[in-house]
Design an enzyme around this catalytic site. Structure first.
Site, PDB file in Angstrom:
ATOM      1  N   ASP A  80       0.825  -1.214   0.000  1.00  0.00           N
ATOM      2  CA  ASP A  80       0.000   0.000   0.000  1.00  0.00           C
ATOM      3  C   ASP A  80       0.854   1.257   0.000  1.00  0.00           C
ATOM      4  OD1 ASP A  80       0.732  -0.822   2.660  1.00  0.00           O
ATOM      5  OD2 ASP A  80      -0.607   0.706   3.457  1.00  0.00           O
ATOM      6  N   GLU A 147      -0.098  -1.411   5.438  1.00  0.00           N
ATOM      7  CA  GLU A 147       0.915  -1.046   6.443  1.00  0.00           C
ATOM      8  C   GLU A 147       0.733   0.363   6.955  1.00  0.00           C
ATOM      9  OE1 GLU A 147       4.913   0.758   7.562  1.00  0.00           O
ATOM     10  OE2 GLU A 147       3.498   1.287   5.971  1.00  0.00           O
TER      11      GLU A 147
END
Length: 487
Positions: A80, A147
């Site tokens: 991400d 994350e």
């Protein structure tokens, strides 16, 4: 249409996969398409490819000939990215590709975050998996999800998903650094509830106050640089204009993500019409003051006032005052430094978001510390400030730090390889940003020897994000050397 000039850069495999990743929307929380892409990639190479319940993807590559007895090495990055853009830019992170371009020695994005954090790490992993000419022990490539907000992928990692005992995390953002520890963090959620005040003084006019042009940046790796916090500056001004110019606050919206230093803040205030020119003059004075105070740090501060429609309601005076005083009084930035690692932040606080909606105000903060007791202390300080202001304070998303291992065999090996290749010692450090290493170690079910490294990335979590081209090549070359020597 996303530009593709980076495809001509070396190492071509890394830049190819970075470009492909940037065609796929992958802000935190939107992982389905990018994990599907990685799953299909692994299967296309006829490699064992699995996904756990959290969404993390694991691709296993057998050892090359002569390396079968080597330790299985986990290589890990997160998929991400932080979706940040300037207010005047039209970009939908849920569907639009990232527009990259080359600027001298750097790759950048056009007025948005680049996604090099941590897309470059993922691209290096994919290049390793694809290349059948490399010499390497067994590899487990772990692509974690989500994350940037809560480290959900690392927290959700299933025990037994990994078998390797050595792990290379590719999320460090300074060439030449070997990271062996990081800070933990806690989210602080503050809320004020109120009934809107619909009694607006006759003859009052409204102004939209806009603070823009700040650098922002990563609230971990850049918190020590002294970048201006838009929420702190805006509420400093609001305290003055409310106290001395009969202004009332109608709404406010500053910042966006907890792990990004807020770059912009916008507020609407009402004021007696006869004081309009005074307000404009005050805004100009504050613009000059902010530019002077942050000279040499912030180069593009813009603070403007423009007339707007009179709002239908205002914040009640007591809520308005409580909010402004609490934000003004709340600590922000570096709180303490690590004595054993000179120049490294131990504890910090990012006052990330201040946002009003009808009947509610939200304030979101992120506390970081490599000391659990210090982290709890900073959280307690924030709680006291906002509880005195009558707000509700809740804590969420706590994650542990990653404690350094002074006896790391992997660190010894990587230091030796670095010195042989580059003729100098790497910089071994502990960083203030949050890495997934400690959480993965806790969830793996067995002991892991972990070191983190990566190419130079500047301006992460802001539209100024850039990755150094030569450092990408160097980091990939170093990764290959580590794999080759871990026989």
């Amino acid at each position: 249409m996303a530009t593709s000039e980076i495809l001509n850069l070396n190492p071509q495999g890394v830049w190819k996969y970075f470009h492909e990743l940037n065609q796929i929307p992958r802000p935190t929380g939107q992982m389905e398409e990018v994990t599907k892409f990685v799953m299909n990639f692994g299967k296309s190479l006829n490699l064992e490819t699995r996904q756990d319940k959290a969404g993390n993807v694991l691709i296993k590559k057998p050892a090359s000939k002569g390396y079968e007895s080597g330790k299985t090495i986990i290589i890990q990055s997160h998929l991400d990215m932080v979706p940040q853009k300037n207010a005047d830019v039209t970009h939908d992170f849920s569907r639009d590709p990232i527009q990259t371009y080359i600027d001298g020695e750097w790759v950048k994005a056009r007025s948005t975050t680049l996604g090099a954090d941590n897309g470059i790490g993922c691209a290096m992993m994919m290049a390793v998996l694809e290349d059948n000419l490399l010499n390497h022990p067994p590899i487990e490539a772990l692509f974690t999800v989500d994350e940037e907000v809560g480290m959900d992928g690392a927290f959700g990692l299933q025990k037994g998903f990994l078998s390797g005992t050595v792990m290379l995390n590719l999320d460090t953002e300074e060439d030449g650094d070997l990271c062996v520890g990081c800070a933990g963090g806690t989210d602080v959620n503050v809320s004020f509830q109120f009934k809107p005040d619909e009694e607006i003084e006759k003859g009052d006019v409204a102004f939209k106050i806009s603070l823009t042009g700040l650098k922002g940046g990563h609230s971990g790796t850049q918190i020590h640089l002294g970048h201006a916090n838009a929420n702190k500056l805006m509420n400093r001004f609001l305290k003055d204009v409310v106290r001395n110019y009969e202004a009332r606050l109608a709404n406010i919206h500053g910042g966006s993500l907890r792990n990004a230093i807020p770059r912009e803040s916008f507020a609407v205030v009402t004021i007696p019409e006869q004081l309009s020119e005074d307000l404009v003059d005050l805004v100009n004075e504050y613009e000059s003051l902010f530019r002077e105070e942050f000279s040499g740090i912030e180069s593009s501060i813009s603070f403007k006032a423009e007339k707007t429609d009179v709002p239908e309601s205002l914040l009640p005076i007591e809520v308005q005052d409580d909010l402004i005083n609490a934000v003004e009084g709340c600590p922000n930035g570096v709180i303490s430094m690590l004595a054993e690692f000179p120049g490294v932040v131990e504890s910090s606080l990012n006052l990330a978001l201040v946002q009003s909606t009808e009947g509610q105000i939200e304030v979101k903060l992120l506390v970081r510390s490599s000391s659990e007791s210090r982290k709890e202390w900073v959280c307690s300080s924030v709680e006291s400030v906002f509880m005195l202001a009558g707000a509700k304070v809740e804590f969420d998303g706590a994650y542990p730090g990653w404690q350094p291992d002074a006896n790391s065999e992997l660190l010894t090996t990587m230091t030796k390889i670095y010195m042989e290749k580059y003729g100098q010692r790497p910089n071994v450090n502990v960083i203030h940003a949050g890495l997934e290493c400690g959480i993965i170690q806790a969830n793996a079910g067995h002991k892991l020897d972990i070191v983190s490294f990566g190419p130079t990335i500047t301006g992460a979590h802001s539209p100024d994000e850039a990755v150094h081209i030569a450092a990408v090549g160097k980091s990939y070359d170093y990764l290959l050397a580590i794999l080759e020597q871990m026989k």
